[in-house]
Write a protein that holds these residues in place. Structure first.
Motif, mmCIF file in Angstrom:
data_model
loop_
_atom_site.group_PDB
_atom_site.id
_atom_site.type_symbol
_atom_site.label_atom_id
_atom_site.label_comp_id
_atom_site.label_asym_id
_atom_site.label_seq_id
_atom_site.Cartn_x
_atom_site.Cartn_y
_atom_site.Cartn_z
ATOM 1 N N SER A 2 0.807 -1.224 0.000
ATOM 2 C CA SER A 2 0.000 0.000 0.000
ATOM 3 C C SER A 2 0.839 1.273 0.000
ATOM 4 C CB SER A 2 -0.935 0.006 1.217
ATOM 5 O OG SER A 2 -0.188 0.062 2.426
ATOM 6 N N ARG A 40 -0.997 -3.864 -8.746
ATOM 7 C CA ARG A 40 -1.431 -2.739 -7.923
ATOM 8 C C ARG A 40 -0.973 -1.414 -8.530
ATOM 9 N NH1 ARG A 40 -2.579 -1.308 -2.321
ATOM 10 N NH2 ARG A 40 -2.821 -3.506 -1.822
ATOM 11 N N GLU A 69 -3.310 1.673 -10.014
ATOM 12 C CA GLU A 69 -3.263 2.989 -9.383
ATOM 13 C C GLU A 69 -2.742 4.083 -10.305
ATOM 14 O OE1 GLU A 69 -0.825 2.262 -5.999
ATOM 15 O OE2 GLU A 69 -2.446 1.402 -4.798
#
Length: 391
Positions: free
Chosen positions: A205, A368, A372
């Motif tokens: 993250s 990811r 993003e």
């Protein structure tokens, strides 16, 4: 399990690894890629991972493996380097070395790394100007682990190729417990033109945030401890799962009394009570000749005056080599010391049998980042000046 003492001669060294120097990093950044570095961890905790990470060449990330040299014999280190070379031909593989270890060991292990022409040598836990010179003379790029912009600027002056900015969220020894990584990354990028790798408690993250801030890449360690690959004991992996904030503690290490982050267990509770844990024989691991000929319970693994336990006649503190071997090799969840980063609390798996491979972790990171990404902040546009791109 005992240490492998099979001699390997320098003249048998295979082709060198590709150099991970400043120019190589800047070229990757210009091509829209960033580095995903696997940190070198503990005593044998990260063995078997470097080659598996270094195989990765994705659309956005380039895997970089790091071998921890600490408490390896020269033969062990050479064997681990060659294992990674075989697993990742043409991949970037470096060696991590602590300046706080015994001076003779430090030089011997540095020399092996340079002889093997690793992609880079990264050094923390103290400062050694000598190793920068050795790397320059041996044609191996040097990287310094830094906890301040001032230290990063110093390493740039000395001739480093890049730096790892390691914040307070890191596992093991942490330089400044009050210096969180986001603040540190901004400080280091402002202080140096070298490429900067963000490290310390980083998980999936966090990637976009640090890359957008101008980092040339990120370093992840704890996540790779909790993967299905690697040689570390299965119980070590399980100790990193299903953990909350209360399961992570800051201890006072025997290494100069530095603060360090670890998983809470019976051993850390003993330390919190002020109990001394003197050294025991390590012949079970290093063999009848001991560690580099040192057969006593204390193998003098740290530099002169740096071990609190030794300085007190073993009436205070603990033997770090015993504690880390118990964790990584025996998987003793009560008597072992399990260093970990703060990101341990964000690992989703609950059982070691469910852990992904290193390749699967890297593939998920690629997905990811792709999800993003937006045109305005695609990797090729992310502040190339801040990662040392040529003007």
């Amino acid at each position: 399990m005992t240490a492998d003492a099979t001699p390997v001669h320098a003249e048998e060294t295979a082709a060198p690894f590709p150099r991970l120097d400043r120019a190589a990093i800047e070229a990757l950044v210009r091509a829209g890629k960033r580095l995903l570095v696997q940190g070198g961890m503990g005593i044998h905790a990260s063995d078997g991972l470097a080659g598996k990470v270094a195989r990765h060449r994705g659309d956005r990330l380039v895997g970089v493996g790091t071998i921890s040299a600490v408490l390896k014999t020269p033969e062990q280190l050479r064997g681990e380097i060659r294992r990674a070379r075989a697993e990742a031909p043409g991949g970037f593989v470096g060696v991590n070395l602590m300046a706080a270890i015994n001076k003779d060991d430090f030089e011997a292990l540095a020399r092996v790394s340079i002889e093997e022409k690793v992609s880079f040598l990264v050094q923390g836990a103290g400062i050694s100007r000598e190793i920068v010179r050795w790397c320059r003379e041996g044609g191996v790029p040097f990287c310094g682990i830094v906890s301040s912009g001032r230290l990063a600027a110093m390493y740039e002056k000395w001739g480093a190729d890049f730096v790892v900015a390691e914040g307070a969220e890191a596992g093991g020894h942490i330089g400044d417990i009050g210096h969180p990584l986001p603040t540190l990354v901004d400080e280091v990028i402002a202080a140096t033109s070298l490429p900067v790798i963000a490290a310390g408690g980083v998980d999936a993250s966090d990637l976009s945030r640090f890359l957008a801030a101008g980092a040339a890449g990120v370093q992840m360690a704890t996540r790779f401890l909790a993967c299905s690959d690697g040689d570390v004991h299965p119980a070590f992996k399980q100790m990193h799962l299903a953990k909350g904030e209360d399961d992570v503690v800051i201890i006072t290490s025997c290494v100069k009394g530095m603060k360090a982050r670890a998983v809470r267990n019976a051993f850390t509770e003993r330390l919190a009570r002020g109990e001394a844990v003197p050294p025991r024989s390590k012949l079970w691991y290093f063999g009848k000749d001991g560690y580099r000929g040192r057969r006593s319970s204390c193998i003098q693994c740290l530099g002169e005056g740096l071990c609190k336990a030794r300085a007190s006649g073993f009436k205070e503190s603990f033997c770090i080599t015993d504690a880390l071997l118990e964790a990584a090799v025996h998987g003793d969840t009560e008597a072992g010391l399990f260093y970990t980063g703060q990101s341990i609390t964000r690992i989703g798996e609950r059982d070691a049998g469910q852990l992904p491979t290193a390749a699967e972790i890297l593939a998920d990171l690629e997905l990811r980042l792709a999800a993003e990404a937006r045109p305005s902040d695609a990797p090729a546009q992310a502040r190339p000046d801040a990662v040392g791109a040529a003007a």
